[in-house]
Design a protein around this motif. Structure first.
Motif, PDB file in Angstrom:
ATOM      1  N   ALA A  25     -56.015   9.121  94.975  1.00 52.47           N
ATOM      2  CA  ALA A  25     -55.635   8.623  93.647  1.00 52.47           C
ATOM      3  C   ALA A  25     -55.812   9.676  92.566  1.00 52.47           C
ATOM      4  CB  ALA A  25     -56.470   7.389  93.300  1.00 52.47           C
ATOM      5  N   ASP A  26     -56.755  10.578  92.798  1.00 52.88           N
ATOM      6  CA  ASP A  26     -56.943  11.617  91.793  1.00 52.88           C
ATOM      7  C   ASP A  26     -57.334  12.928  92.474  1.00 52.88           C
ATOM      8  OD1 ASP A  26     -59.672  11.463  92.378  1.00 52.88           O
ATOM      9  OD2 ASP A  26     -60.107  10.168  90.660  1.00 52.88           O
ATOM     10  N   VAL A  27     -57.492  13.969  91.676  1.00 56.14           N
ATOM     11  CA  VAL A  27     -57.742  15.298  92.232  1.00 56.14           C
ATOM     12  C   VAL A  27     -59.062  15.343  92.984  1.00 56.14           C
ATOM     13  CG1 VAL A  27     -58.263  17.696  91.594  1.00 56.14           C
ATOM     14  CG2 VAL A  27     -56.299  16.528  90.572  1.00 56.14           C
ATOM     15  N   GLY A  28     -60.098  14.699  92.418  1.00 52.08           N
ATOM     16  CA  GLY A  28     -61.401  14.707  93.080  1.00 52.08           C
ATOM     17  C   GLY A  28     -61.322  14.090  94.467  1.00 52.08           C
ATOM     18  N   ALA A  29     -60.634  12.962  94.561  1.00 49.54           N
ATOM     19  CA  ALA A  29     -60.497  12.285  95.854  1.00 49.54           C
ATOM     20  C   ALA A  29     -59.703  13.147  96.834  1.00 49.54           C
ATOM     21  CB  ALA A  29     -59.820  10.927  95.661  1.00 49.54           C
ATOM     22  N   LEU A  30     -58.711  13.834  96.301  1.00 48.65           N
ATOM     23  CA  LEU A  30     -57.887  14.665  97.173  1.00 48.65           C
ATOM     24  C   LEU A  30     -58.696  15.831  97.737  1.00 48.65           C
ATOM     25  CD1 LEU A  30     -54.285  15.707  96.905  1.00 48.65           C
ATOM     26  CD2 LEU A  30     -55.967  17.510  96.978  1.00 48.65           C
ATOM     27  N   LEU A  31     -59.514  16.463  96.883  1.00 50.10           N
ATOM     28  CA  LEU A  31     -60.325  17.584  97.351  1.00 50.10           C
ATOM     29  C   LEU A  31     -61.363  17.104  98.358  1.00 50.10           C
ATOM     30  CD1 LEU A  31     -60.750  19.521  93.965  1.00 50.10           C
ATOM     31  CD2 LEU A  31     -59.272  20.135  95.892  1.00 50.10           C
ATOM     32  N   GLY A  32     -61.906  15.916  98.110  1.00 47.26           N
ATOM     33  CA  GLY A  32     -62.860  15.342  99.055  1.00 47.26           C
ATOM     34  C   GLY A  32     -62.216  15.088 100.409  1.00 47.26           C
ATOM     35  N   PHE A  38     -60.415  18.668 107.099  1.00 48.71           N
ATOM     36  CA  PHE A  38     -60.168  20.019 107.616  1.00 48.71           C
ATOM     37  C   PHE A  38     -61.465  20.816 107.628  1.00 48.71           C
ATOM     38  CE2 PHE A  38     -56.294  18.411 105.765  1.00 48.71           C
ATOM     39  CZ  PHE A  38     -55.376  18.589 106.794  1.00 48.71           C
ATOM     40  N   PRO A  39     -62.167  20.783 108.764  1.00 48.47           N
ATOM     41  CA  PRO A  39     -63.458  21.467 108.855  1.00 48.47           C
ATOM     42  C   PRO A  39     -63.338  22.925 108.412  1.00 48.47           C
ATOM     43  CG  PRO A  39     -63.056  20.177 110.835  1.00 48.47           C
ATOM     44  CD  PRO A  39     -61.802  20.114 110.015  1.00 48.47           C
ATOM     45  N   GLY A  40     -64.283  23.336 107.558  1.00 51.65           N
ATOM     46  CA  GLY A  40     -64.281  24.725 107.080  1.00 51.65           C
ATOM     47  C   GLY A  40     -63.605  24.886 105.731  1.00 51.65           C
ATOM     48  N   LEU A  41     -62.689  23.971 105.438  1.00 53.44           N
ATOM     49  CA  LEU A  41     -61.944  24.127 104.186  1.00 53.44           C
ATOM     50  C   LEU A  41     -62.846  23.870 102.968  1.00 53.44           C
ATOM     51  CD1 LEU A  41     -59.243  24.815 102.960  1.00 53.44           C
ATOM     52  CD2 LEU A  41     -58.495  22.449 103.307  1.00 53.44           C
ATOM     53  N   GLY A  42     -63.753  22.896 103.120  1.00 52.64           N
ATOM     54  CA  GLY A  42     -64.639  22.566 102.009  1.00 52.64           C
ATOM     55  C   GLY A  42     -65.453  23.768 101.559  1.00 52.64           C
ATOM     56  N   PHE A  46     -65.806  24.732  97.729  1.00 53.55           N
ATOM     57  CA  PHE A  46     -66.969  24.280  96.962  1.00 53.55           C
ATOM     58  C   PHE A  46     -68.193  25.129  97.258  1.00 53.55           C
ATOM     59  CE2 PHE A  46     -64.376  20.474  97.803  1.00 53.55           C
ATOM     60  CZ  PHE A  46     -64.087  20.116  96.501  1.00 53.55           C
ATOM     61  N   ASP A  47     -69.087  25.215  96.278  1.00 55.37           N
ATOM     62  CA  ASP A  47     -70.382  25.851  96.525  1.00 55.37           C
ATOM     63  C   ASP A  47     -71.364  24.797  97.051  1.00 55.37           C
ATOM     64  OD1 ASP A  47     -71.325  24.392  94.343  1.00 55.37           O
ATOM     65  OD2 ASP A  47     -71.160  26.065  92.942  1.00 55.37           O
ATOM     66  N   ALA A  48     -72.606  25.222  97.238  1.00 57.09           N
ATOM     67  CA  ALA A  48     -73.597  24.332  97.858  1.00 57.09           C
ATOM     68  C   ALA A  48     -73.855  23.098  97.008  1.00 57.09           C
ATOM     69  CB  ALA A  48     -74.903  25.104  98.092  1.00 57.09           C
ATOM     70  N   ASP A  49     -73.619  23.230  95.692  1.00 54.51           N
ATOM     71  CA  ASP A  49     -73.854  22.089  94.804  1.00 54.51           C
ATOM     72  C   ASP A  49     -72.644  21.168  94.676  1.00 54.51           C
ATOM     73  OD1 ASP A  49     -76.403  23.058  94.260  1.00 54.51           O
ATOM     74  OD2 ASP A  49     -75.636  24.359  92.652  1.00 54.51           O
ATOM     75  N   ALA A  82     -51.941  22.337  93.910  1.00 54.17           N
ATOM     76  CA  ALA A  82     -52.072  23.638  94.555  1.00 54.17           C
ATOM     77  C   ALA A  82     -53.513  24.099  94.437  1.00 54.17           C
ATOM     78  CB  ALA A  82     -51.134  24.649  93.909  1.00 54.17           C
ATOM     79  N   VAL A  83     -54.053  24.569  95.544  1.00 60.71           N
ATOM     80  CA  VAL A  83     -55.422  25.070  95.580  1.00 60.71           C
ATOM     81  C   VAL A  83     -55.323  26.571  95.776  1.00 60.71           C
ATOM     82  CG1 VAL A  83     -57.613  24.980  96.805  1.00 60.71           C
ATOM     83  CG2 VAL A  83     -56.217  22.914  96.612  1.00 60.71           C
ATOM     84  N   ILE A  84     -55.703  27.330  94.740  1.00 60.23           N
ATOM     85  CA  ILE A  84     -55.434  28.771  94.765  1.00 60.23           C
ATOM     86  C   ILE A  84     -56.718  29.568  94.591  1.00 60.23           C
ATOM     87  CG2 ILE A  84     -54.064  30.641  93.770  1.00 60.23           C
ATOM     88  CD1 ILE A  84     -52.275  28.467  94.765  1.00 60.23           C
ATOM     89  N   PRO A  85     -57.219  30.138  95.691  1.00 55.73           N
ATOM     90  CA  PRO A  85     -58.379  31.033  95.545  1.00 55.73           C
ATOM     91  C   PRO A  85     -57.912  32.413  95.073  1.00 55.73           C
ATOM     92  CG  PRO A  85     -57.796  30.778  97.854  1.00 55.73           C
ATOM     93  CD  PRO A  85     -56.770  30.019  97.072  1.00 55.73           C
ATOM     94  N   ALA A  86     -58.855  33.152  94.460  1.00 54.37           N
ATOM     95  CA  ALA A  86     -58.540  34.545  94.127  1.00 54.37           C
ATOM     96  C   ALA A  86     -58.180  35.273  95.416  1.00 54.37           C
ATOM     97  CB  ALA A  86     -59.746  35.200  93.474  1.00 54.37           C
TER      98      ALA A  86
END
Ligand SMILES: [Zn+2]
Length: 370
Positions: A25-32, A38-42, A46-49, A82-86
């Motif tokens: 429903a929202d971005v937070g839920a999607l990232l969760g 997808f193991p490893g993607l988190g 995300f950092d440890a916090d 879109a999830v874009i890392p440096a």
């Protein structure tokens, strides 16, 4: 169903899928969901916090979620996340100026800009991504450079071949007493680094000439002219026009100052003065003197116009020649128009490349930066 775009660097964790469908429903839920499914993607996101890494940006329909509602940004059908890392080569330990997120220090440093709705985070990023070249680290270049760096302009080129002289210090406020005798570009670079480590200073310790002007100016978005001699003034005017770059012009003499902005196609210095005065007719600051505080006023106007151009804010000093009389404390504004007869920007231009400006002006390219 929203879709998530996965960049190539993370696709090893999504079995090669570039796009994933999600009914979050929202971005937070999607990232969760990405984290769980997808193991490893988190760990990449995300950092440890549980906070997004500073080097990871999330966009919805190509807009950063910082500009939207962050993790609470509602997703609708056909939205694309879109999830874009440096990417490799970027800085991954803290945001680089070019990346979309601010470091905590940047968020504080620029907070008074960011809080202005006219600038905001988006505008501050524009400043961080901007490239401005200053012709001369002297009377005009000093205040302009100080304020542009303080504002967070990410790249400042400084062109000057001169050394700091004791007689410069009554007006060239970027240089300190301890730097007398050092090259001005080095003195300026050290001072600017102390003002704002986000600003990369590119030193050009050489005279601007017909041979190098195009190559140097072409590396920047905006040219700020702080030159103190006619040969360099015409050279900068012509090069900026030929390169299609905005030129933020300033000049000082005794107690008077001038400033304007030349946008290519809307007039140039040659439209006002098709040819220079004969050599010796107009004395230099060294010969005639200059009120020390005067270039502060004009240089700050140049910095203001430069920042406005970067941000697309307000009404630039285009087609307007601002004259400042410090003794009367009067500003006068003269309308400028492109001259169809101008040899450079007119209808039938005769100048299509840089010329020999020392011959044209009958005077040498003196040190920049009056
Ligand atoms: Zn012109």
């Amino acid at each position: 169903m929203a879709t998530v775009y996965i960049p190539t660097s993370l696709r090893r964790l999504t079995q090669g899928s570039a796009r994933l469908a999600s009914d979050a429903a929202d971005v937070g839920a999607l990232l969760g969901w990405l984290d769980e499914a997808f193991p490893g993607l988190g760990a990449e996101l995300f950092d440890a916090d549980g906070n997004l890494h500073r080097f990871v940006n999330v966009y919805v329909n190509n807009r950063a979620i910082d500009e939207l509602q962050g993790f609470e940004t509602i997703l609708e059908r056909e939205d694309e996340v879109a999830v874009i890392p440096a990417i490799s080569g970027g800085q991954t330990n803290g945001a680089s100026p070019a990346s979309g997120r601010f470091t905590p220090q940047q968020a504080v440093r620029y907070s008074r800009h960011i809080i202005l709705p006219e600038i905001g985070g988006v505008g501050q990023r524009k400043l961080l991504n901007a490239k401005v070249v200053l012709i001369g680290a002297g009377g005009l270049g000093s205040p302009a450079a100080l304020y542009l760096a303080a504002a967070g302009v990410g790249t400042l080129g400084v062109v000057d071949f001169d050394d700091v002289d004791l007689s410069n210090l009554h007006r060239q406020i970027i240089h300190g007493h301890a730097n007398v005798g050092r090259p001005k570009v080095e003195s300026a670079r050290d001072r600017l680094a102390d003002i704002n480590p986000d600003t990369t200073v590119v030193p050009h310790t050489e005279a601007l000439t017909s041979e190098n002007a195009m190559q140097i100016l072409d590396q920047y978005d905006i040219v700020v002219n702080g030159s103190d001699n006619f040969a360099t003034r015409y050279l900068v005017n012509d090069a900026a026009y030929l390169l299609n770059k905005p030129l933020v012009d300033g000049a000082i003499f005794r107690f008077d100052g001038q400033a304007t902005v030349f946008m290519p196609g809307q007039g140039c210095y040659r439209c006002i003065f098709p040819s220079p005065p004969p050599p010796g007719a107009v004395p230099s600051c060294a010969e005639a003197g200059v009120l020390g505080v005067l270039p502060g006023m004009i240089g700050v106007i140049q910095a203001t116009e430069t920042i406005k151009l970067i941000l697309g804010l307000g009404h630039p000093l285009v087609g307007r020649w601002l004259l400042y009389d410090s003794l009367e404390m009067e500003f006068r504004e003269i309308k400028l128009q492109r001259d169809p007869e101008c040899p450079l920007c007119g209808d039938n231009p005769t100048i299509r490349a840089l010329i020999d400006y020392e011959v044209f002006c009958g005077a040498p390219m003196a040190a920049t930066g009056g």
